[in-house]
Write an enzyme that holds these catalytic residues in place. Structure first.
Site, PDB file in Angstrom:
ATOM      1  N   HIS A 118       1.248   4.793  -2.518  1.00 34.41           N
ATOM      2  CA  HIS A 118       0.850   5.586  -3.688  1.00 34.41           C
ATOM      3  C   HIS A 118       2.120   6.235  -4.215  1.00 34.41           C
ATOM      4  O   HIS A 118       2.750   7.013  -3.478  1.00 34.41           O
ATOM      5  CB  HIS A 118      -0.164   6.665  -3.293  1.00 34.41           C
ATOM      6  CG  HIS A 118      -1.403   6.094  -2.653  1.00 34.41           C
ATOM      7  ND1 HIS A 118      -2.570   5.902  -3.361  1.00 34.41           N
ATOM      8  CD2 HIS A 118      -1.642   5.662  -1.389  1.00 34.41           C
ATOM      9  CE1 HIS A 118      -3.492   5.386  -2.543  1.00 34.41           C
ATOM     10  NE2 HIS A 118      -2.953   5.228  -1.342  1.00 34.41           N
ATOM     11  N   ASP A 127       1.769   4.013   2.713  1.00 33.66           N
ATOM     12  CA  ASP A 127       0.724   4.863   2.120  1.00 33.66           C
ATOM     13  C   ASP A 127       1.305   6.026   1.307  1.00 33.66           C
ATOM     14  O   ASP A 127       1.434   5.898   0.083  1.00 33.66           O
ATOM     15  CB  ASP A 127      -0.237   5.366   3.205  1.00 33.66           C
ATOM     16  CG  ASP A 127      -1.642   5.654   2.679  1.00 33.66           C
ATOM     17  OD1 ASP A 127      -1.901   5.402   1.493  1.00 33.66           O
ATOM     18  OD2 ASP A 127      -2.500   6.106   3.468  1.00 33.66           O
ATOM     19  N   ASP A 128       1.624   7.131   1.954  1.00 36.54           N
ATOM     20  CA  ASP A 128       2.193   8.306   1.272  1.00 36.54           C
ATOM     21  C   ASP A 128       3.388   8.784   2.084  1.00 36.54           C
ATOM     22  O   ASP A 128       3.297   9.794   2.801  1.00 36.54           O
ATOM     23  CB  ASP A 128       1.131   9.414   1.169  1.00 36.54           C
ATOM     24  CG  ASP A 128      -0.106   8.935   0.415  1.00 36.54           C
ATOM     25  OD1 ASP A 128      -0.061   8.884  -0.819  1.00 36.54           O
ATOM     26  OD2 ASP A 128      -1.101   8.575   1.088  1.00 36.54           O
ATOM     27  N   HIS A 171      -9.561   0.950  -1.147  1.00 34.46           N
ATOM     28  CA  HIS A 171      -9.508   1.632   0.144  1.00 34.46           C
ATOM     29  C   HIS A 171     -10.917   1.563   0.734  1.00 34.46           C
ATOM     30  O   HIS A 171     -11.895   1.894   0.054  1.00 34.46           O
ATOM     31  CB  HIS A 171      -9.139   3.103  -0.027  1.00 34.46           C
ATOM     32  CG  HIS A 171      -7.688   3.350  -0.300  1.00 34.46           C
ATOM     33  ND1 HIS A 171      -6.999   2.760  -1.318  1.00 34.46           N
ATOM     34  CD2 HIS A 171      -6.788   4.154   0.340  1.00 34.46           C
ATOM     35  CE1 HIS A 171      -5.740   3.180  -1.307  1.00 34.46           C
ATOM     36  NE2 HIS A 171      -5.587   4.030  -0.311  1.00 34.46           N
ATOM     37  N   HIS A 189       0.865  -1.193   0.000  1.00 32.18           N
ATOM     38  CA  HIS A 189       0.000   0.000   0.000  1.00 32.18           C
ATOM     39  C   HIS A 189       0.893   1.232   0.000  1.00 32.18           C
ATOM     40  O   HIS A 189       1.235   1.778   1.051  1.00 32.18           O
ATOM     41  CB  HIS A 189      -0.925  -0.047   1.223  1.00 32.18           C
ATOM     42  CG  HIS A 189      -1.938   1.052   1.274  1.00 32.18           C
ATOM     43  ND1 HIS A 189      -3.063   0.994   2.065  1.00 32.18           N
ATOM     44  CD2 HIS A 189      -2.008   2.262   0.656  1.00 32.18           C
ATOM     45  CE1 HIS A 189      -3.771   2.098   1.926  1.00 32.18           C
ATOM     46  NE2 HIS A 189      -3.141   2.895   1.080  1.00 32.18           N
ATOM     47  N   GLU A 234     -11.282   3.654   5.994  1.00 30.93           N
ATOM     48  CA  GLU A 234     -10.251   4.586   6.492  1.00 30.93           C
ATOM     49  C   GLU A 234     -10.994   5.701   7.235  1.00 30.93           C
ATOM     50  O   GLU A 234     -10.841   5.855   8.441  1.00 30.93           O
ATOM     51  CB  GLU A 234      -9.434   5.140   5.314  1.00 30.93           C
ATOM     52  CG  GLU A 234      -8.323   6.100   5.737  1.00 30.93           C
ATOM     53  CD  GLU A 234      -7.566   6.712   4.553  1.00 30.93           C
ATOM     54  OE1 GLU A 234      -8.088   6.666   3.419  1.00 30.93           O
ATOM     55  OE2 GLU A 234      -6.458   7.250   4.770  1.00 30.93           O
TER      56      GLU A 234
END
Ligand code: HPA
Ligand code: ZN
Length: 333
Positions: free
Chosen positions: A18, A277-278, A196, A16, A199
């Protein structure tokens, strides 16, 4: 060895991430200059100081703004190579990487430009760093299903360059059921499906992602813990959850890491995995996410094992990674 070194050496899969969320402020500024794109932040420090979010949308606004510096094939290559270099330095052996084509095609960057840059970086990362990877095309859920359908059409000439589809962006008020048809078409093309869910949205969205989109993994999934029936099902079917602790903290999805739902997920026997994630926006890559939760070595081994088990790579590679992980567990403690 101490925990930090144990985490550094632990072989990992990341499921996961991005790629646009790995755009570090330094690279964003450099690309802005290279491409003559003006940013409203005068310096790297000013940009970093803006990374204070109260919710998912706060972050997404900056995330879409930041990706405006990505214009040319080389930009996407540089972005992905920077991620792979960092991932390799943290002993990530395999990565399944989200990309958001609508964030680029909507600004006039052709799909071909981004897919070529990302694919070239994947091939170089495999050669230079021995990191394997695959791409997962995400649909932006704040846009409508017709836009997602057009994006899938546009991507089909490069069908062999990505292994699945996902669903990301603003979750509240955008339930998975809105994307049932495009997911059915993608699955019909032999693509994997993930989404997703849970969340910021309710447990019901996790249920919809499973029942209507027929996803194989849930990205985040925190709110599934609100529903005991759903917990039992996710445990029974061993549906992987790609959990992102620092993201949850920075987006105020959890109040603090001491109370992070990951502990409960492991107690309930769910197949949780740890991911970043980011990472450029949330203050850490894989190692920092693992370290943030202050877990036992046994839990860290379980999480790393789950990462490889939940990956979409071929069985032989999976076994090879799991054997290396077991060997590390025996020698590393
Ligand atoms: N949630 C939803 N969409 C996203 C995220 C996220 O954490 N990161 C990038 N797009
Ligand atoms: Zn995400």
């Amino acid at each position: 060895m101490d925990d930090r070194r144990f985490i550094e050496g632990l072989p990992k899969a990341e499921l996961h991430i991005h790629i646009e969320g790995s755009l570090e402020p330094e690279l964003m500024m450099a690309l802005a200059q290279r491409n003559g794109v003006s940013l409203r932040f005068p310096s790297i420090e000013a940009l970093r100081a803006a990374y204070r979010f109260s919710n998912l949308q706060d972050f997404l606004d900056l995330y879409y703004e930041g990706m405006r510096v990505l214009l040319h094939e080389q930009d996407f290559y540089d972005l992905a190579m920077a991620y792979f270099r960092k991932a390799a330095s943290q002993n990530v052996r395999h990565a399944e990487i989200f990309f958001d084509p609508q964030g680029h095609t909507g600004r006039g960057v052709p799909f071909r430009i981004l897919i070529d840059g990302l694919s070239r970086a994947q091939a170089d990362a495999e050669r230079q760093f021995d990191v394997s990877s695959s791409l997962i095309l995400c649909f932006l859920r704040h846009l409508d299903e017709a836009d997602a359908e057009r994006t899938l059409d546009e991507a089909l000439p490069w069908r062999d360059r990505f292994i699945g589809v996902g669903l990301d962006s603003s979750e509240k008020g955008r339930p998975p059921r809105l994307f049932e048809r495009v997911f059915a078409r993608a699955r019909g093309l032999g693509l994997h499906a993930v989404a997703h869910a849970g969340e910021e949205g309710p447990a019901e969205y996790v249920r919809e992602a499973l029942d209507l989109l027929k996803v194989e993994r849930i990205d985040h999934g925190n709110r599934a813990l609100d529903d005991t029936g759903l917990i039992a099902r996710i445990a029974r079917e061993q549906i992987p959850l790609t959990v992102c602790p620092l993201s949850n903290l920075r987006l105020c999805v959890v109040p603090d890491l001491e109370d992070h739902p990951l502990r409960r997920m492991l107690d309930e026997g769910l197949m949780a995995t740890i991911n970043s994630d980011d990472p450029a926006y949330f203050g850490g890559y894989m190692n920092e996410n693992l370290a943030a939760l202050r877990l036992s070595r046994g839990d860290m081994m379980t999480l790393a094992r789950n990462g490889f088990r939940a990956a979409f790579c071929d069985e032989a590679s999976k076994q090879r990674h799991l054997e290396a992980l077991n060997a590390y567990g025996l020698s590393g403690t």
